[in-house]
Motif scaffolding. Sequence first.
Motif, PDB file in Angstrom:
ATOM      1  N   MET B 242     122.021 102.222  19.580  1.00  0.00           N
ATOM      2  CA  MET B 242     122.021 103.268  18.577  1.00  0.00           C
ATOM      3  C   MET B 242     123.396 103.425  17.923  1.00  0.00           C
ATOM      4  N   GLY B 243     124.424 102.812  18.520  1.00  0.00           N
ATOM      5  CA  GLY B 243     125.784 102.966  18.014  1.00  0.00           C
ATOM      6  C   GLY B 243     126.039 102.091  16.792  1.00  0.00           C
ATOM      7  N   PRO B 244     127.169 102.327  16.108  1.00  0.00           N
ATOM      8  CA  PRO B 244     127.417 101.644  14.840  1.00  0.00           C
ATOM      9  C   PRO B 244     128.181 100.319  14.956  1.00  0.00           C
ATOM     10  N   TYR B 245     128.664  99.929  16.147  1.00  0.00           N
ATOM     11  CA  TYR B 245     129.581  98.781  16.210  1.00  0.00           C
ATOM     12  C   TYR B 245     128.847  97.489  16.543  1.00  0.00           C
ATOM     13  N   ASP B 246     129.333  96.376  15.943  1.00  0.00           N
ATOM     14  CA  ASP B 246     128.686  95.084  16.154  1.00  0.00           C
ATOM     15  C   ASP B 246     128.820  94.600  17.593  1.00  0.00           C
ATOM     16  N   ASN B 247     130.017  94.788  18.198  1.00  0.00           N
ATOM     17  CA  ASN B 247     130.158  94.274  19.565  1.00  0.00           C
ATOM     18  C   ASN B 247     129.312  95.101  20.540  1.00  0.00           C
ATOM     19  N   TRP B 248     129.034  96.368  20.194  1.00  0.00           N
ATOM     20  CA  TRP B 248     128.107  97.164  21.017  1.00  0.00           C
ATOM     21  C   TRP B 248     126.706  96.557  20.959  1.00  0.00           C
ATOM     22  N   HIS B 249     126.294  96.191  19.740  1.00  0.00           N
ATOM     23  CA  HIS B 249     124.965  95.599  19.600  1.00  0.00           C
ATOM     24  C   HIS B 249     124.864  94.301  20.391  1.00  0.00           C
ATOM     25  N   ASP B 250     125.934  93.460  20.294  1.00  0.00           N
ATOM     26  CA  ASP B 250     125.905  92.189  21.030  1.00  0.00           C
ATOM     27  C   ASP B 250     125.777  92.436  22.525  1.00  0.00           C
ATOM     28  N   LEU B 251     126.563  93.421  23.016  1.00  0.00           N
ATOM     29  CA  LEU B 251     126.490  93.717  24.446  1.00  0.00           C
ATOM     30  C   LEU B 251     125.114  94.253  24.822  1.00  0.00           C
ATOM     31  N   ALA B 252     124.522  95.075  23.938  1.00  0.00           N
ATOM     32  CA  ALA B 252     123.183  95.608  24.223  1.00  0.00           C
ATOM     33  C   ALA B 252     122.176  94.470  24.351  1.00  0.00           C
ATOM     34  N   TRP B 253     122.286  93.457  23.471  1.00  0.00           N
ATOM     35  CA  TRP B 253     121.356  92.315  23.556  1.00  0.00           C
ATOM     36  C   TRP B 253     121.591  91.532  24.840  1.00  0.00           C
ATOM     37  N   ALA B 254     122.877  91.295  25.171  1.00  0.00           N
ATOM     38  CA  ALA B 254     123.170  90.547  26.394  1.00  0.00           C
ATOM     39  C   ALA B 254     122.627  91.305  27.604  1.00  0.00           C
ATOM     40  N   GLY B 255     122.825  92.639  27.617  1.00  0.00           N
ATOM     41  CA  GLY B 255     122.309  93.449  28.727  1.00  0.00           C
ATOM     42  C   GLY B 255     120.794  93.404  28.778  1.00  0.00           C
ATOM     43  N   SER B 256     120.150  93.434  27.612  1.00  0.00           N
ATOM     44  CA  SER B 256     118.689  93.370  27.571  1.00  0.00           C
ATOM     45  C   SER B 256     118.186  92.064  28.159  1.00  0.00           C
ATOM     46  N   LEU B 257     118.850  90.964  27.771  1.00  0.00           N
ATOM     47  CA  LEU B 257     118.438  89.656  28.287  1.00  0.00           C
ATOM     48  C   LEU B 257     118.579  89.628  29.804  1.00  0.00           C
ATOM     49  N   LEU B 258     119.708  90.168  30.282  1.00  0.00           N
ATOM     50  CA  LEU B 258     119.975  90.180  31.725  1.00  0.00           C
ATOM     51  C   LEU B 258     118.871  90.939  32.477  1.00  0.00           C
ATOM     52  N   ILE B 259     118.582  92.165  32.016  1.00  0.00           N
ATOM     53  CA  ILE B 259     117.545  92.971  32.675  1.00  0.00           C
ATOM     54  C   ILE B 259     116.207  92.253  32.635  1.00  0.00           C
ATOM     55  N   THR B 260     115.854  91.706  31.460  1.00  0.00           N
ATOM     56  CA  THR B 260     114.547  91.060  31.328  1.00  0.00           C
ATOM     57  C   THR B 260     114.434  89.866  32.264  1.00  0.00           C
ATOM     58  N   LEU B 261     115.502  89.062  32.348  1.00  0.00           N
ATOM     59  CA  LEU B 261     115.448  87.896  33.237  1.00  0.00           C
ATOM     60  C   LEU B 261     115.224  88.335  34.676  1.00  0.00           C
ATOM     61  N   VAL B 262     115.956  89.366  35.108  1.00  0.00           N
ATOM     62  CA  VAL B 262     115.805  89.841  36.482  1.00  0.00           C
ATOM     63  C   VAL B 262     114.390  90.370  36.715  1.00  0.00           C
ATOM     64  N   VAL B 263     113.927  91.235  35.803  1.00  0.00           N
ATOM     65  CA  VAL B 263     112.621  91.881  35.996  1.00  0.00           C
ATOM     66  C   VAL B 263     111.485  90.854  35.939  1.00  0.00           C
ATOM     67  N   LEU B 264     111.508  89.972  34.942  1.00  0.00           N
ATOM     68  CA  LEU B 264     110.434  88.984  34.836  1.00  0.00           C
ATOM     69  C   LEU B 264     110.485  88.006  36.005  1.00  0.00           C
ATOM     70  N   GLY B 265     111.711  87.627  36.427  1.00  0.00           N
ATOM     71  CA  GLY B 265     111.840  86.727  37.575  1.00  0.00           C
ATOM     72  C   GLY B 265     111.197  87.339  38.808  1.00  0.00           C
ATOM     73  N   LEU B 266     111.555  88.597  39.099  1.00  0.00           N
ATOM     74  CA  LEU B 266     110.971  89.286  40.261  1.00  0.00           C
ATOM     75  C   LEU B 266     109.457  89.352  40.150  1.00  0.00           C
ATOM     76  N   ASN B 267     108.965  89.611  38.929  1.00  0.00           N
ATOM     77  CA  ASN B 267     107.528  89.722  38.735  1.00  0.00           C
ATOM     78  C   ASN B 267     106.800  88.412  38.991  1.00  0.00           C
ATOM     79  N   VAL B 268     107.377  87.321  38.468  1.00  0.00           N
ATOM     80  CA  VAL B 268     106.714  86.020  38.647  1.00  0.00           C
ATOM     81  C   VAL B 268     106.638  85.690  40.133  1.00  0.00           C
ATOM     82  N   ILE B 269     107.757  85.898  40.855  1.00  0.00           N
ATOM     83  CA  ILE B 269     107.776  85.575  42.283  1.00  0.00           C
ATOM     84  C   ILE B 269     106.755  86.414  43.047  1.00  0.00           C
ATOM     85  N   THR B 270     106.795  87.747  42.842  1.00  0.00           N
ATOM     86  CA  THR B 270     105.925  88.618  43.629  1.00  0.00           C
ATOM     87  C   THR B 270     104.462  88.400  43.280  1.00  0.00           C
TER      88      THR B 270
END
Lengths: 322, 279
Positions: B242-270
């Motif tokens: 929601m913030g106005p800065y480009d590096n914030w957006h980049d970090l938000a995307w990187a964080g999103s990818l990280l969370i998704t990889l962890v969550v989907l990985g756990l889901n596939v295994i279980t």
Amino acid sequence: MSAPEATGERPKHNPLTETLFKGLSLSAALLVLATLGAIIAMLVVGAWPALQKFGFFRFLVTAEWNPVTETFGALTPIYGTLVTSAIAIIIGLPVSFGIALFITELCPVWLKRPVSTAIELLAAIPSIIYGMWGLFIFAPFFSETIQPWLTDTLGQVPVIGALFDGPPIGVSVFTAGIILAIMIIPFISSVMRDVFETVPRELRESAYGLGCTTWEVMWKVVLPLTRAGVVGAVMLGLGRALGETMAVTFVIGNSHDFNIGLFWPGNSIASTIANEFTEADGEIYTASLIALGLVLFMITFIVLSLARLMLARMAKTYGGKS
Amino acid sequence: MNLYARRKFINAFNLTASVLTTLFGLFFLAWILWVLFARGFAGLDLSLFTQDMPGPGSEGGGLRNAIVGSLLITLAGILLGAPVGILSGIYLSEYGRGTWLAATVRFVSDILLSAPSIVIGVFVYAIMVAPLGGFSGWAGAVALAIIALPVILRTTEDMMLLVPDTMREAAAALGAPRWKVILSVVLRAARSGVLTGVLLAVARIAGETAPLLFTALNNQFFSLDMSKPMANLPVTIFNFAMGPYDNWHDLAWAGSLLITLVVLGLNVITRAFLRGKKQ
């Protein structure tokens, strides 16, 4: 490990351990009940000042939401919640039915597991990711391509045309509804698939033997038998859509203006609470937000209870699992 | 068109539609994953894990404090939720089997499973944050524990019910008291299934945002103190997006990818594991 010498005596067990363990597991189970009770009690107590000031019914039908004059009404958020969920079900129901039909009747066996897992993974993606994708990717795409097309076609139809009205900015009630549809498709389709698979093979085979097409087997044999389960699946999806917070907060636009047009920014109950709860100052403001939470909880509680009852009825008929 | 041709046409049309709806669903999964990789993969480097969040307008930065905070809150949430979930699952499958109390608990747990998570956030705010006078990592953990509880309860009950009653009877016939039968025979046989339920709950709460908004809040700085507001990935992603800065957006995307990889990985295994178990 060497076996203990046989003495002919029975090992001694302390009956207290049994009582303690049983008590422990019973209290854990009671804690689950207490949690629900405490949530309801807290919502009612927290919402009380607002309900007392505005009256429950008047709170529901007032559209004004003004922190300065401390006048709060829930109409816009309730309308947003109901409309986004309705859009989600209108889009999500046929798609989920199609997916369940594909997986149970059409799909080759080797493809069954990968397809159902992939669809279920849609449900595992955290809602904040849907929000990010919705805000940065889907909303701009929608406002540039699909929205002008809808405005030019359905928007020109008398009466319902008013629904397809609004500025081309992408964040709107309609966008939120579409994203909710994608989020609830895996829930509805996987429950539908499970209830379709409880229909005994003999029934399908007799229908095929009489010369029915695949579609007729589905529509005239399987679906009538599993009606309760299908309704339960839809209610379950609806319960999800009503309470979804983050994805909606990103794309709905968070405006308290009441608009009939679906392309206008709006608000849902959950997104209003998410946006304003930490900023709310004053007893009435906080109480009004909690009252919104109470309304949301009541709606989802009823919808989810109906879903469970339907699925339980289904399970009783066929011994399947809800 | 005669009757047969019409029936054939309706069949072909609807079945085609069914294939298309499946492709429609898969298309969105592919689209979301593709966007996450395209936008987030570049940010997934070492500095993401070694540097703290950047303040408004400052360059670079990482998500170290948010990642550590998320790990702590999730871990605490599971440690609070798992014992209650497993014990109540034991009650449902063993002591309370067939009773109205067990049926009620199962019903309530199913309601909690799909209850709006934002309401749980408000609830924990009212019972912990407001009376104790401040946002804290513990409050976030309690909110997540309430969300994890029904997931663990349900899997534990299902997994314990898969253990054949003959095993319980055999152990009881050897003179083992009930608690010993449950802990040393039934729970041991269902151990891996119960653990899977716990992992599934981790996957469920790792990406939850709404209940953390007014419990753990957020923190721009690195902190291990669970009694203070705590940085966490989901709320950080929300604020940065929601913030106005480009590096914030980049970090938000990187964080999103990280969370998704962890969550989907756990889901596939279980999921792979649970499916093998149920057949």
